[in-house]
Motif scaffolding. Structure first.
Motif, PDB file in Angstrom:
ATOM      1  N   ILE A   1      -4.650  -2.726  -6.389  1.00  0.00           N
ATOM      2  CA  ILE A   1      -5.732  -3.713  -6.460  1.00  0.00           C
ATOM      3  C   ILE A   1      -5.273  -5.085  -5.969  1.00  0.00           C
ATOM      4  O   ILE A   1      -5.889  -5.692  -5.093  1.00  0.00           O
TER       5      ILE A   1
ATOM      6  N   ILE B   1     -10.942   1.476   1.319  1.00  0.00           N
ATOM      7  CA  ILE B   1      -9.846   1.860   2.218  1.00  0.00           C
ATOM      8  C   ILE B   1     -10.399   2.459   3.514  1.00  0.00           C
ATOM      9  O   ILE B   1      -9.878   2.202   4.599  1.00  0.00           O
TER      10      ILE B   1
ATOM     11  N   PHE C   1       0.839  -1.196   0.000  1.00  0.00           N
ATOM     12  CA  PHE C   1       0.000   0.000   0.000  1.00  0.00           C
ATOM     13  C   PHE C   1       0.879   1.253   0.000  1.00  0.00           C
ATOM     14  O   PHE C   1       0.605   2.221  -0.711  1.00  0.00           O
TER      15      PHE C   1
ATOM     16  N   GLY D   1      -0.795  -0.327 -18.514  1.00  0.00           N
ATOM     17  CA  GLY D   1      -1.981  -0.090 -17.696  1.00  0.00           C
ATOM     18  C   GLY D   1      -2.292  -1.324 -16.862  1.00  0.00           C
ATOM     19  O   GLY D   1      -1.878  -2.425 -17.203  1.00  0.00           O
ATOM     20  N   TRP D   2      -3.024  -1.135 -15.755  1.00  0.00           N
ATOM     21  CA  TRP D   2      -3.254  -2.304 -14.894  1.00  0.00           C
ATOM     22  C   TRP D   2      -4.166  -3.308 -15.591  1.00  0.00           C
ATOM     23  O   TRP D   2      -4.204  -4.471 -15.224  1.00  0.00           O
TER      24      TRP D   2
ATOM     25  N   TYR E   1     -11.075  11.327 -16.508  1.00  0.00           N
ATOM     26  CA  TYR E   1     -10.921  11.474 -15.066  1.00  0.00           C
ATOM     27  C   TYR E   1     -12.225  11.320 -14.320  1.00  0.00           C
ATOM     28  O   TYR E   1     -12.227  11.095 -13.111  1.00  0.00           O
TER      29      TYR E   1
ATOM     30  N   VAL F   1     -11.861   7.941 -13.231  1.00  0.00           N
ATOM     31  CA  VAL F   1     -10.851   7.859 -12.176  1.00  0.00           C
ATOM     32  C   VAL F   1     -11.474   8.299 -10.848  1.00  0.00           C
ATOM     33  O   VAL F   1     -11.306   7.649  -9.815  1.00  0.00           O
TER      34      VAL F   1
ATOM     35  N   ALA G   1      -5.022  -3.833  -1.690  1.00  0.00           N
ATOM     36  CA  ALA G   1      -6.418  -3.964  -1.268  1.00  0.00           C
ATOM     37  C   ALA G   1      -6.780  -5.409  -0.938  1.00  0.00           C
ATOM     38  O   ALA G   1      -7.295  -5.708   0.144  1.00  0.00           O
TER      39      ALA G   1
ATOM     40  N   THR H   1      -8.740  15.398  -3.333  1.00  0.00           N
ATOM     41  CA  THR H   1      -8.084  14.768  -4.476  1.00  0.00           C
ATOM     42  C   THR H   1      -9.086  14.365  -5.537  1.00  0.00           C
ATOM     43  O   THR H   1      -8.897  14.636  -6.723  1.00  0.00           O
TER      44      THR H   1
ATOM     45  N   MET I   1      -3.674  13.076   2.190  1.00  0.00           N
ATOM     46  CA  MET I   1      -3.905  11.660   2.449  1.00  0.00           C
ATOM     47  C   MET I   1      -2.628  10.986   2.917  1.00  0.00           C
ATOM     48  O   MET I   1      -2.636  10.170   3.839  1.00  0.00           O
TER      49      MET I   1
ATOM     50  N   HIS J   1       0.939   1.398 -10.072  1.00  0.00           N
ATOM     51  CA  HIS J   1       0.051   1.906  -9.023  1.00  0.00           C
ATOM     52  C   HIS J   1      -1.254   1.126  -9.019  1.00  0.00           C
ATOM     53  O   HIS J   1      -1.683   0.623  -7.986  1.00  0.00           O
TER      54      HIS J   1
ATOM     55  N   ARG K   1      -4.878   8.445 -17.742  1.00  0.00           N
ATOM     56  CA  ARG K   1      -3.609   7.861 -18.187  1.00  0.00           C
ATOM     57  C   ARG K   1      -2.830   8.793 -19.098  1.00  0.00           C
ATOM     58  O   ARG K   1      -2.162   8.367 -20.015  1.00  0.00           O
TER      59      ARG K   1
ATOM     60  N   PHE L   1     -14.024   5.482  -9.574  1.00  0.00           N
ATOM     61  CA  PHE L   1     -13.558   4.248  -8.935  1.00  0.00           C
ATOM     62  C   PHE L   1     -12.715   4.514  -7.708  1.00  0.00           C
ATOM     63  O   PHE L   1     -12.641   3.683  -6.826  1.00  0.00           O
TER      64      PHE L   1
ATOM     65  N   ALA M   1       1.415   6.777  -6.476  1.00  0.00           N
ATOM     66  CA  ALA M   1       0.323   7.733  -6.693  1.00  0.00           C
ATOM     67  C   ALA M   1       0.818   9.161  -6.510  1.00  0.00           C
ATOM     68  O   ALA M   1       0.469  10.057  -7.276  1.00  0.00           O
TER      69      ALA M   1
ATOM     70  N   ILE N   1       1.604   4.477 -13.535  1.00  0.00           N
ATOM     71  CA  ILE N   1       0.151   4.231 -13.418  1.00  0.00           C
ATOM     72  C   ILE N   1      -0.135   2.734 -13.446  1.00  0.00           C
ATOM     73  O   ILE N   1      -0.997   2.253 -12.723  1.00  0.00           O
TER      74      ILE N   1
ATOM     75  N   ILE O   1       2.705  10.234  -9.483  1.00  0.00           N
ATOM     76  CA  ILE O   1       1.767  10.529 -10.570  1.00  0.00           C
ATOM     77  C   ILE O   1       1.171  11.918 -10.362  1.00  0.00           C
ATOM     78  O   ILE O   1       1.120  12.753 -11.265  1.00  0.00           O
TER      79      ILE O   1
HETATM   80  C1  HEM Z   1      -3.074   8.273  -2.174  1.00  0.00           C
HETATM   81  C2  HEM Z   1      -4.134   7.770  -2.750  1.00  0.00           C
HETATM   82  C3  HEM Z   1      -4.265   7.662  -4.259  1.00  0.00           C
HETATM   83  C4  HEM Z   1      -4.020   8.587  -5.224  1.00  0.00           C
HETATM   84  C5  HEM Z   1      -3.528  10.011  -5.042  1.00  0.00           C
HETATM   85  C6  HEM Z   1      -4.284   7.970  -6.476  1.00  0.00           C
HETATM   86  C7  HEM Z   1      -4.127   8.584  -7.709  1.00  0.00           C
HETATM   87  C8  HEM Z   1      -4.274   7.945  -8.916  1.00  0.00           C
HETATM   88  C9  HEM Z   1      -4.011   8.527 -10.180  1.00  0.00           C
HETATM   89  C10 HEM Z   1      -3.595   9.968 -10.430  1.00  0.00           C
HETATM   90  C11 HEM Z   1      -4.228   7.579 -11.120  1.00  0.00           C
HETATM   91  C12 HEM Z   1      -3.977   7.695 -12.615  1.00  0.00           C
HETATM   92  C13 HEM Z   1      -5.183   7.959 -13.356  1.00  0.00           C
HETATM   93  C14 HEM Z   1      -4.912   7.910 -14.812  1.00  0.00           C
HETATM   94  O1  HEM Z   1      -4.181   8.753 -15.331  1.00  0.00           O
HETATM   95  O2  HEM Z   1      -5.470   6.997 -15.428  1.00  0.00           O
HETATM   96  C15 HEM Z   1      -4.658   6.415 -10.453  1.00  0.00           C
HETATM   97  C16 HEM Z   1      -5.019   5.252 -11.096  1.00  0.00           C
HETATM   98  C17 HEM Z   1      -5.503   4.125 -10.420  1.00  0.00           C
HETATM   99  N1  HEM Z   1      -5.659   3.986  -9.057  1.00  0.00           N
HETATM  100 FE1  HEM Z   1      -5.182   5.348  -7.669  1.00  0.00          FE
HETATM  101  N2  HEM Z   1      -4.711   6.716  -6.250  1.00  0.00           N
HETATM  102  C18 HEM Z   1      -4.712   6.489  -4.901  1.00  0.00           C
HETATM  103  C19 HEM Z   1      -5.071   5.353  -4.246  1.00  0.00           C
HETATM  104  C20 HEM Z   1      -5.561   4.218  -4.861  1.00  0.00           C
HETATM  105  C21 HEM Z   1      -6.001   3.050  -4.175  1.00  0.00           C
HETATM  106  C22 HEM Z   1      -6.000   2.865  -2.665  1.00  0.00           C
HETATM  107  C23 HEM Z   1      -6.400   2.168  -5.111  1.00  0.00           C
HETATM  108  C24 HEM Z   1      -6.974   0.769  -4.972  1.00  0.00           C
HETATM  109  C25 HEM Z   1      -6.988   0.071  -3.874  1.00  0.00           C
HETATM  110  C26 HEM Z   1      -6.193   2.787  -6.397  1.00  0.00           C
HETATM  111  C27 HEM Z   1      -6.480   2.195  -7.613  1.00  0.00           C
HETATM  112  C28 HEM Z   1      -6.171   2.733  -8.833  1.00  0.00           C
HETATM  113  C29 HEM Z   1      -6.336   2.058 -10.085  1.00  0.00           C
HETATM  114  C30 HEM Z   1      -6.894   0.654 -10.299  1.00  0.00           C
HETATM  115  C31 HEM Z   1      -5.909   2.934 -11.089  1.00  0.00           C
HETATM  116  C32 HEM Z   1      -5.894   2.695 -12.591  1.00  0.00           C
HETATM  117  C33 HEM Z   1      -4.522   2.448 -13.073  1.00  0.00           C
HETATM  118  C34 HEM Z   1      -4.503   2.348 -14.559  1.00  0.00           C
HETATM  119  O3  HEM Z   1      -5.083   3.222 -15.199  1.00  0.00           O
HETATM  120  O4  HEM Z   1      -3.937   1.381 -15.089  1.00  0.00           O
HETATM  121  N3  HEM Z   1      -5.684   4.038  -6.202  1.00  0.00           N
HETATM  122  N4  HEM Z   1      -4.666   6.661  -9.099  1.00  0.00           N
END
Ligand code: HEM
Ligand code: CU
Lengths: 614, 329
Positions: free
Chosen positions: A63, A380, A24, A121-122, A365, A368, A67, A418, A457, A58, A433, A371, A31, A55, A34
């Motif tokens: 996931i 969380i 985590f 990408g994930w 977004y 984004v 999580a 955020t 956070m 992350h 992305r 989810f 994150a 990304i 990013i």
């Molecule tokens: C500090 C907390 C977090 C921040 C600031 C954050 C921020 C971001 C950002 C900026 C993106 C990229 C979006 C994009 O450009 O597509 C992203 C993608 C993602 N985040 Fe987070 N996130 C945080 C926590 C989490 C947590 C706790 C989870 C799941 C348990 C999560 C799951 C995801 C997933 C699945 C993606 C998609 C990645 C992809 O596009 O392949 N995030 N997050």
């Protein structure tokens, strides 16, 4: 050593907690990077390719490696205790599940140091993740996730067997605590959806490592199949995450309102229904793929339907609190804050379910924001609630409430800062992305706010870590029942003895402990006489088996690579390394099946005076 | 009664929402029928969701304020099992709300799926996505362009979308929602622009390093301007003496190996016919000599991961090439 060989569900819970927590933090760091990159338009903080790795890692890390394990940690703490069992059904498998997850995750993260992380990408859609376009890092993704996924899969089956078989006498299904119910439904989902991703990953691995053509158009493959396989798994996966969160919430809210769960049976029904529907809606991630109007309409409407059971839950929680005596401990703050936060994630989900509108939202977004409202604001928050709630049970020490409240307020404020603004960024046309964006599109301020929120956070999380460190120095001394609880885990000392229950209790109703409390009893009625307790012996085999798979993973990934070192070349290119890994794996299985391990017995000392009444 | 009451209460909210966001670009500023229908759906779903949120939030805040444990409060509250009637209510009402959303959603889904690829009154364009640029072919007119999709305003445009490499997604927020470009498959969609103007287009599906920069422009012209544009595109550009040197370099340095300069030819890189009239360089940078020079000198720096190689042009050569390219009209 004790930790490498343990098969005790409480220790495995701690392992999951430590490993999941570590991942985590890694995912959180990614994150932050990013968000720093997106703080300003055309910022040069990380290069484009690195951004895509960030990304990808992350999302994947959060996931699969944060999580899920945190959920497994809480399930491992609470499920056996709540059903009055001495351990899970198959302690050996439990340990194996953990180690496989751990080594899979380790392998995936080593990619950062071994030539670059996955970058597709994930979701790793083919052909971007295929042999022609994806970087080497994607190998780590397919191999790492297969190993970790196997671990999760057997962990899920184990939970299922535990809940079906190990309930204390009197605990019928309709007397199970809500968290046990949700763990049960989650495990069923794991059982059915992990095979799908495994198939997807195996096909992708064959394309990448052995030149197969499943997703290669030039040779008759079809990349859209990958999307289906991914989402047949991927959508239920989201519910694997959120359903246990519902369970945690139900436990915490009932305890701190001093009321029973409102509409217990409709909650059970809603949970099962959500679990079922989660399999019927995967194509809502693919509205723009070109499936045609019939498929889009059906999947759109099916998706909207999920709002109904979810709504039932929301109202039932509110009415659980209605007329209660609500205590706002940190655990309950997180639980209560879940409700309005999750409602936002839920309604945007319904908005996304309308296919023509989704043509606009998809991959922006807005998604984004949606989810993250569900996963962070839902899951969380619930994990924090669960940790503050069960911490004293697991470790025998109470986390500091003062610091807990700091954590809550920082995290809560930061979270909304955020992600709330991201809804608007999406509507204003910002795709997800993207590693950068041009000035003058009106996105600058909102992105800046979003980044500041992410740091809040992070601050909340740091306070939480400090809290853990400080608490760990305090002496063990938490009471058995610090919150005036309702369920079985609060009847035994904190932390529980190795065997949990000296005598398995007799369950006489929903909220078993509460039933006894209202009848003026101080303790549960035991269902068996006091006697020696059988426990499985610790073993190193699960650890070694996972190491075997870990080695085999490297063997396969590097089989086609060129090495300057002749020895390495010979070892890898002839699948010798892969063979060694697999040999270790199978040797352990062999040993396990050859030697009959009968475990050992312990005498519950000092408890002799209580004879059996049952 | 209840429903009417609510509708009345949330009308101002909907109005406020539109007002607040009217100034914004993107999805919230629809400039064509498709985007407008989608916007209407968004507003409809938004209003329904606000209704839900207001109900839930009122109950929620009432409960957490009213029932927090007070000092000196002892004993346990009454344990309530549930209420069949209440639970039925909050099952049925959401159902009704969902139907209100589902019906127009499904209707629009079918409307957008209409196939105009054979329709005579429609302009046809074949879109091919590449890492990281867009190719537009007008089969009826026998021309190809790249990066700028020029269309007549007010006319329906039907697209056949595919990809040459990985999955991309074609999106013009102000005119129409997305459609994926899958390799090996052809997706259809149509849209039109109400007015003349330039609209931002983007790739919405992660497609590699420069996914973020895979933009394009939709240029809607009046019917007359559009016809004039076609005419001009088809007549070979007249290169001034000043730019001849650039033309030489263009040919000598093998730019020509990838880039066609007549609108009827295919190249592995974007077709540059009519480049002088384009809106952007590389899909997203201002159409100035300065940016063209930057681009030809080091494409990787402008667009990381692009397949256009660095041809090692000197500053002077780059200047000449830029001059030449700007005269390709
Ligand atoms: C500090 C907390 C977090 C921040 C600031 C954050 C921020 C971001 C950002 C900026 C993106 C990229 C979006 C994009 O450009 O597509 C992203 C993608 C993602 N985040 Fe987070 N996130 C945080 C926590 C989490 C947590 C706790 C989870 C799941 C348990 C999560 C799951 C995801 C997933 C699945 C993606 C998609 C990645 C992809 O596009 O392949 N995030 N997050
Ligand atoms: Cu693209």
């Amino acid at each position: 050593m004790e930790w490498l060989t343990t098969v005790d569900h409480k220790k495995i819970a701690v392992l999951y907690l430590v490993a999941g927590g570590m991942f985590f933090l890694i995912g959180g760091l990614e994150a932050l990077l990013i968000r720093i990159q997106l703080m300003k338009p055309e910022f040069d903080f990380v290069p484009a390719h690195t951004f895509n790795e960030l990304i990808t890692m992350h999302g994947t890390t959060m996931i699969f490696l944060a999580a899920m394990p945190l959920i497994f940690a809480l399930m491992n703490i609470a499920v056996p205790l709540q059903i009055g069992a001495r351990d899970v059904a198959f302690p050996f498998v439990n340990a194996l599940g953990f180690w496989m997850f751990f080594f899979g995750g380790l392998l995936l993260n080593l990619s950062w140091f071994l030539g670059g992380a996955p970058d597709a990408g994930w979701t790793a859609y083919a052909p971007l993740s295929g042999p022609d376009f994806g970087s080497n890092g994607v190998n780590f993704y397919v191999v790492g996730l297969q190993i970790a996924g196997l671990g999760t899969f057997i962990g899920g089956i184990n939970m299922l067997a535990t809940i079906v078989n190990m309930r204390a006498p009197g605990m019928s299904f309709m007397r199970m605590p809500m968290f046990v119910w949700t763990s049960f439904v989650t495990s069923i989902i794991i059982l059915f959806c992990f095979p799908a991703i495994t198939v997807g990953l195996v096909l992708l691995m064959f394309d990448r490592l052995f030149d197969a053509n499943f997703f290669d158009v030039a040779n008759g493959g079809n990349p859209v199949i990958y999307q289906h396989l991914f989402w047949i798994f991927g959508h239920p996966e989201v519910y694997i995450l959120i359903i246990p969160a519902f369970g945690i919430l139900s436990e915490v809210i009932t305890t701190f309102s001093s009321k029973r769960l409102y509409g217990y049976s409709s909650m059970v029904f809603a949970t099962v229904l959500i679990g079922f529907l989660s399999f019927m809606v995967w194509a809502h991630h693919m509205f723009t793929t070109g499936l045609g109007p019939v498929a889009n309409s059906l999947f759109g409407v099916a998706t909207m339907l999920i709002a109904v059971p979810t709504g039932i839950k929301i109202f039932n929680w509110i009415f659980t609190m209605w007329g209660g005596h609500i205590r706002f401990t940190t655990a309950n703050l997180f639980a209560v804050a879940f409700i309005p936060t999750f409602v936002i994630g839920g309604v945007t989900g319904v908005m996304l379910a309308s296919p023509p509108a989704d043509f606009q939202y998809h991959d922006t977004y807005f998604v984004v924001a949606h989810f993250h409202y569900v996963i962070v604001g839902g899951l969380i928050f619930a994990v924090f609630a669960g940790l503050f709630y069960w911490w004293p049970k697991l470790f025998g020490r109470m986390l500091s409430e003062t610091m807990g409240k700091w954590t809550f307020w920082l995290f809560f404020t930061g979270f909304h800062m955020t992600f709330f603004v991201q809804h608007f960024l999406g509507l204003m046309g910002m795709p997800r992305r993207v590693f950068t964006y041009l000035k003058g599109q009106g996105w600058d301020e909102l992105n800046f706010i979003s980044t500041i929120g992410a740091f809040l956070m992070a601050a909340g999380t740091i306070v939480f870590l400090v809290n853990i460190a400080v608490t760990a120095r305090k002496p063990v001394g938490a009471p058995a029942d610090p919150w005036d609880g309702r369920t079985l885990e609060w009847t035994i000392p904190s932390p529980p003895p190795e065997f949990n229950y000296a005598q398995i209790p007799l369950v006489r109703g929903l909220d078993a402990l509460w039933v006894e409390k209202t009848e003026g009893n101080k303790e549960m009625v035991p269902s068996e006489p006091l006697g020696p307790i059988h426990l499985p012996s610790p073993t190193i085999l699960p650890f070694l088996m996972s190491v075997g798979l870990f080695i085999a993973g490297f063997g396969f990934m590097y089989a086609g690579q060129h090495f300057d070192n002749g020895l390495a070349q010979a070892l890898f290119n002839n699948y010798i390394v892969a063979g060694i890994g697999l040999a270790l794996f199978f040797a352990c299985m062999f040993i396990r099946s050859l030697f009959d391990d009968r475990g050992f017995h312990v005498e519950p000392e000092g408890l002799q005076e209580k004879g059996a009444k049952a | 009664m209840l429903a009417r009451n609510r509708g009345w209460r949330f009308l101002p909210l909907a109005a406020l929402f539109s007002l607040l966001l009217a100034g914004c670009d993107g999805v919230l500023n629809p400039q064509g029928p498709n985007a407008r229908d989608q916007y209407d759906l968004i507003v409809l779903s938004f209003v329904i969701m606000v209704i839900v949120m207001v109900v839930v939030y009122s109950l929620f805040f009432f409960v957490i304020i009213r029932y927090r444990k007070r000092k000196g409060q002892t004993g346990y509250p009454e344990q309530v099992e549930g209420s069949y009637k209440l639970e039925l209510t909050w099952t049925i009402i959401p159902f009704i709300l969902l139907i209100v959303l589902a019906v127009p959603s499904v209707m629009d889904t079918f409307v957008y799926a209409k196939d105009y690829t054979k329709d005579k009154d429609t302009m046809h364009v074949k879109v091919t996505a590449h890492q990281f640029w867009w190719e537009f072919e007008y089969p009826d007119l026998g021309i190809r362009t790249a990066q700028d999709l020029v269309i007549p305003a007010g006319k329906r445009v039907s697209l056949e979308i595919t990809s040459a490499d990985v999955t991309h997604s074609f999106w013009i927020p102000e005119l129409a929602g997305k459609m994926d470009a899958n390799p090996g498959l052809v997706n259809k969609m149509y849209f039109s622009a109400d007015h003349e103007g330039v609209y931002k287009g983007k790739c919405a599906e992660l497609c590699g390093s420069s996914h973020a920069l895979m933009d394009f422009k939709v240029v809607a012209k009046s019917k007359a301007d559009f016809d004039a544009w076609i005419e001009q595109l088809k007549t070979p550009a007249s290169i001034s003496a000043d730019a001849k040197q650039g033309e030489e370099i263009f040919k000598k340095k093998q730019c020509i190996a990838c880039h066609a300069i007549t609108p009827d030819q295919i190249g592995t890189g974007p077709n540059l016919a009519g480049f002088g009239d384009r809106q952007v360089v590389a899909g997203f940078r201002p159409h100035t000599a300065e940016w063209i020079e930057k681009w030809v000198k080091n494409p990787q720096e402008v667009k990381p991961g692009t397949l256009m190689p660095n041809l090692g042009l000197t500053d002077d050569e780059a200047k000449q090439v830029a001059k030449y390219l700007l005269e390709l009209k």
